[in-house]
Design a protein around this motif. Structure first.
Motif, PDB file in Angstrom:
ATOM      1  N   PHE A   1       6.561 -12.054  -2.164  1.00 60.17           N
ATOM      2  CA  PHE A   1       5.265 -11.943  -2.597  1.00 60.17           C
ATOM      3  C   PHE A   1       5.985 -10.241  -1.071  1.00 60.17           C
ATOM      4  N   ASN A   2       5.171  -9.040  -1.714  1.00 58.12           N
ATOM      5  CA  ASN A   2       5.341  -8.230  -0.572  1.00 58.12           C
ATOM      6  C   ASN A   2       3.987  -8.705   0.920  1.00 58.12           C
ATOM      7  N   ALA A   3       4.318  -6.879   1.216  1.00 54.97           N
ATOM      8  CA  ALA A   3       2.434  -7.063   1.921  1.00 54.97           C
ATOM      9  C   ALA A   3       1.277  -7.205   1.661  1.00 54.97           C
ATOM     10  N   THR A   4       1.292  -6.622   0.270  1.00 53.57           N
ATOM     11  CA  THR A   4       0.562  -6.321  -0.397  1.00 53.57           C
ATOM     12  C   THR A   4       0.040  -7.317  -0.970  1.00 53.57           C
ATOM     13  N   GLU A   5       0.661  -8.606  -1.870  1.00 54.81           N
ATOM     14  CA  GLU A   5       0.643  -9.596  -2.669  1.00 54.81           C
ATOM     15  C   GLU A   5       0.491 -10.696  -1.457  1.00 54.81           C
ATOM     16  N   MET A   6       0.829 -10.819  -0.556  1.00 52.89           N
ATOM     17  CA  MET A   6       0.059 -11.389   0.173  1.00 52.89           C
ATOM     18  C   MET A   6      -1.083 -11.740   0.880  1.00 52.89           C
TER      19      MET A   6
HETATM   20  C1  LIG Z   1       4.274  -4.578  -3.311  1.00 53.69           C
HETATM   21  O1  LIG Z   1       4.759  -4.243  -4.921  1.00 53.69           O
HETATM   22  C2  LIG Z   1       3.408  -3.842  -5.141  1.00 53.69           C
HETATM   23  C3  LIG Z   1       3.974  -3.876  -7.305  1.00 53.69           C
HETATM   24  O2  LIG Z   1       5.299  -4.101  -6.985  1.00 53.69           O
HETATM   25  C4  LIG Z   1       3.522  -2.326  -5.254  1.00 53.69           C
HETATM   26  O3  LIG Z   1       2.155  -1.809  -5.417  1.00 53.69           O
HETATM   27  C5  LIG Z   1       3.044  -2.587  -3.526  1.00 53.69           C
HETATM   28  O4  LIG Z   1       2.678  -0.977  -3.325  1.00 53.69           O
HETATM   29  C6  LIG Z   1       4.380  -3.585  -3.011  1.00 53.69           C
HETATM   30  N1  LIG Z   1       3.464  -3.692  -1.175  1.00 53.69           N
HETATM   31  C7  LIG Z   1       4.176  -2.718  -0.321  1.00 53.69           C
HETATM   32  C8  LIG Z   1       3.772  -3.190   1.267  1.00 53.69           C
HETATM   33  O5  LIG Z   1       5.423  -2.844  -0.327  1.00 53.69           O
END
Ligand SMILES: *[C@@H]1O[C@H](CO)[C@@H](O)[C@H](O)[C@H]1NC(C)=O
Ligand SMILES: *[C@@H]1O[C@H](CO)[C@@H](O)[C@H](O)[C@H]1NC(C)=O
Ligand SMILES: *[C@@H]1O[C@H](CO)[C@@H](O)[C@H](O)[C@H]1NC(C)=O
Ligand SMILES: *[C@@H]1O[C@H](CO)[C@@H](O)[C@H](O)[C@H]1NC(C)=O
Ligand SMILES: *[C@@H]1O[C@H](CO)[C@@H](O)[C@H](O)[C@H]1NC(C)=O
Ligand SMILES: *[C@@H]1O[C@H](CO)[C@@H](O)[C@H](O)[C@H]1NC(C)=O
Ligand SMILES: *[C@@H]1O[C@H](CO)[C@@H](O)[C@H](O)[C@H]1NC(C)=O
Ligand SMILES: *[C@@H]1O[C@H](CO)[C@@H](O)[C@H](O)[C@H]1NC(C)=O
Ligand SMILES: *[C@@H]1O[C@H](CO)[C@@H](O)[C@H](O)[C@H]1NC(C)=O
Length: 561
Positions: free
Chosen positions: A186-191
């Motif tokens: 899970f990336n930072a947004t998904e976190m």
């Molecule tokens: C996390 O992934 C989502 C979907 O792929 C993307 O929209 C979002 O910008 C990403 N966030 C980061 C901080 O990379």
């Protein structure tokens, strides 16, 4: 299946007759058991009713004590999954948490309670890890009042031992959390999103985290001193975000007195509140992000695990089928047909079964089917623990006697509309529903007893004795008729895999006037865990031929499942 004209004439008693469309073919060894648990949540025919634990989200938890089974089951799935390393393809939802309960990162009763709620349902076809995913699906469904039903896939494999540690903890800093969620995929947004999704139900228990929620002893021994994440702790909605954005939140991980453990505050602010503002603006957006991320969470599994497609329900599904060979040269096919209520909308709708004789592949003039009487009454009803149930079901009991020389290889289910008389045939996607007549346990001739065995110091253990009789069709072709029994490697906790015990059956006698032969055996096991958790298989083999009948329930010898 398309019916030929002769079949149509031979079969049709109603004026309208057309086959129904259904994508799935029954039986399916990988999904049938979970299909039952997922779709017959409450009140069904032999439903274990496990979903009742999370009715109204908190379920049998006592809200005044702050216990929420919905929150527990969701948290359990996250903690089990969160030690995953998605780059290496290790860990994930694999039930390893049951070996990790003594770790500081898994403090609290929730994980042991969840284990104890589900371990009795572990079978060779429902791993603890799959049941943990099922529990999370029930929790989110119940807490969202049925508006969020996460698709469930089957096939998770239980770990045999503890995995690495790595569940995020509230005293850790943002960089540690970001790296930890990245490891989980899970990336930072998904976190930010996943933490908000997890923290819309439940709260922090002072009894487990006195450094976060002060534990001030009082007269109530059951008071867990819970501080909830938002003001609607039993609803899965975006209050966790709206209260955060309006700075009114009482979430102890945002505004608790201990600054060190304000992990949600650090996470929610980590992108200047952009993500939390979006989640606060629209509950639909919140629900859609949570559905997506929670589904991904449940499907985070070790790389060798292959999950099935999301489990759909069968509109028509056979249950509790029995085939009895009778002394007078006949045989009796009996059981239960589960039918989706949407197919029964009209009053007095009838269900009829067409049994295809052994010598035919479908009903025709040359091989006419035997047909049950229309079965109108139904005696049970299966429902969901939440509203907006995808389907509810009714059950129809059937019983049909045919000459054993005729037999039946499969059957089709006809549903006759009570109003118009129109018929729809459910033929299992063209295959018919197999009866498996050639290798069948004889429930009436088999017994199951439980004995108490005295041990030292006035202790007792229980032993289960199964005296099994099996009917085998055309037994001359087989050299070996075997029953395969499964025992949990770790009884009680019911995980860690299975040991198998193959027992060859002994030829007993040919059944007069039929081509069936009885085989028997006697099998005993120590009775130290759920009786329903031990379905066994039958296999008959001979030169170039092999027939099997799998997942036969021990319970079938007392109450038919
Ligand atoms: C996390 O992934 C989502 C979907 O792929 C993307 O929209 C979002 O910008 C990403 N966030 C980061 C901080 O990379
Ligand atoms: C719930 O907890 C309260 C306070 O501890 C107690 O008085 C009540 O009896 C409990 N109710 C149930 C159903 O356990
Ligand atoms: C705050 O939490 C940290 C981390 O758990 C703990 O070490 C510290 O003692 C807590 N502070 C207070 C005042 O409870
Ligand atoms: C909430 O607090 C943040 C940070 O202190 C501030 O920027 C924001 O204006 C506040 N919002 C409201 C609605 O008071
Ligand atoms: C749950 O949804 C049903 C409709 O599906 C509605 O009648 C009921 O009021 C809802 N309950 C709550 C507590 O929102
Ligand atoms: C037994 O099997 C033989 C060979 O298939 C068949 O001809 C005969 O009709 C069968 N008898 C009965 C009673 O099923
Ligand atoms: C198949 O079996 C049925 C019922 O026993 C019998 O009526 C029919 O004649 C048989 N058909 C063929 C082609 O053998
Ligand atoms: C089951 O088989 C065992 C061993 O052959 C025998 O001792 C026992 O009496 C049988 N039980 C029943 C109920 O027939
Ligand atoms: C009989 O079949 C079982 C299951 O297929 C197998 O494990 C066993 O080895 C076979 N026994 C013999 C004697 O062939």
């Amino acid at each position: 299946m398309s019916f030929s004209q002769t079949a149509l004439l031979a079969l049709a008693s109603a004026s309208l007759w057309y086959p129904a469309l259904c994508k799935q073919v029954w039986p399916n060894a990988r999904t049938d058991r979970l299909e039952w648990l997922l779709y017959e949540q409450l009140g069904g025919y032999a439903s274990p009713g496990i979903a009742f634990f999370v009715h109204d989200c908190v379920g049998i938890g006592n809200e005044t004590q702050g216990i929420s089974f919905g929150a527990e089951w969701l948290r359990n799935a996250y903690h089990d999954m969160s030690t995953a390393d998605t780059i290496a393809g290790t860990g994930g939802l694999d039930g390893s948490i049951i070996y990790e309960l003594d770790r500081a990162e898994n403090v609290g009763h929730a994980f042991m309670e969840t284990r104890d709620s589900f371990s009795g349902l572990v079978t060779t076809r429902s791993s603890l890890a799959d049941l943990y995913a099922l529990g999370a699906v029930f929790a989110v469904g119940a807490c969202s009042n049925g508006s969020m039903i996460i698709p469930l896939r089957a096939g998770r494999i239980d770990a045999r031992e503890a995995g690495p540690s790595g569940v995020p903890e509230p005293q850790q800093d943002l960089a540690t959390h970001t790296a930890s969620f990245a490891r989980q995929g899970f990336n930072a947004t998904e976190m930010i999103e996943l933490v908000a999704c997890g923290h819309t139900i439940g709260g922090v228990h002072g009894i487990d985290f006195p450094e976060i929620v002060p534990f001030v002893p009082n007269d109530d021994p059951d008071d867990e001193h819970t501080s909830t994440f938002d003001t609607t702790t039993r609803f899965f909605e975006n209050k966790v975000a709206t209260e955060f954005i309006s700075n009114t939140t009482k979430n102890p991980l945002v505004s608790g007195a201990n600054v060190t453990t304000r992990s949600d505050d650090r996470i929610f602010n980590s992108d200047g509140r952009v993500t939390m503002r979006k989640l606060a603006q629209s509950n639909d957006y919140f629900a859609s992000r949570c559905s997506t991320l929670l589904e991904r969470m449940l499907n985070t599994v070790p790389k060798e695990v292959v999950l099935t497609e999301p489990i759909d329900y069968y509109p028509v599904k056979p249950r509790a089928a029995q085939v009895d060979i009778n002394a007078d040269g006949t045989m009796t096919f009996s059981g239960v047909i589960r039918v989706e209520d949407a197919l029964l909308a009209s009053p007095n709708t009838q269900v009829r079964l067409h049994f295809v004789p052994r010598n035919g592949s479908q009903c025709s003039d040359a091989t006419p089917c035997s047909v049950t009487n229309g079965i109108a009454g139904n005696f049970e009803h299966a429902n969901c623990v939440y509203t907006k149930c995808p389907a509810t079901f009714s059950f129809f009991e059937y019983s049909l006697v045919v000459p054993s020389e005729q037999g039946a290889s499969s059957f089709m289910v006809e549903i006759v509309n009570g109003g118009t008389g129109a018929s729809v045939i459910h033929d299992n996607n063209g295959n018919g529903f197999p009866t498996g007549e050639s290798l069948q346990p004889q429930y009436k001739l088999s017994t199951q007893e439980t004995f108490l065995i005295p041990g030292p110091d006035n202790t007792f253990s229980s032993k289960q004795q199964l005296n099994l009789t099996v009917a085998v069709l055309n037994a001359e072709q087989f050299t070996n008729v075997t029953a395969i029994f499964y025992e949990h490697k770790i009884p009680g906790v019911n995980t860690g895999g299975w040991t198998t015990d193959s027992v060859e059956l002994t030829l007993s006698q040919k059944v007069e006037g039929t081509n069936f032969t009885y085989y028997t055996t006697s099998y005993a096991r120590m009775f130290n865990d759920a009786i329903g958790a031990h379905p066994f298989d039958l296999v008959a083999t001979g030169p170039g031929v092999s027939v099997s009948n799998e997942f036969i329930d021990w319970n079938g010898f007392t109450s038919i499942m």
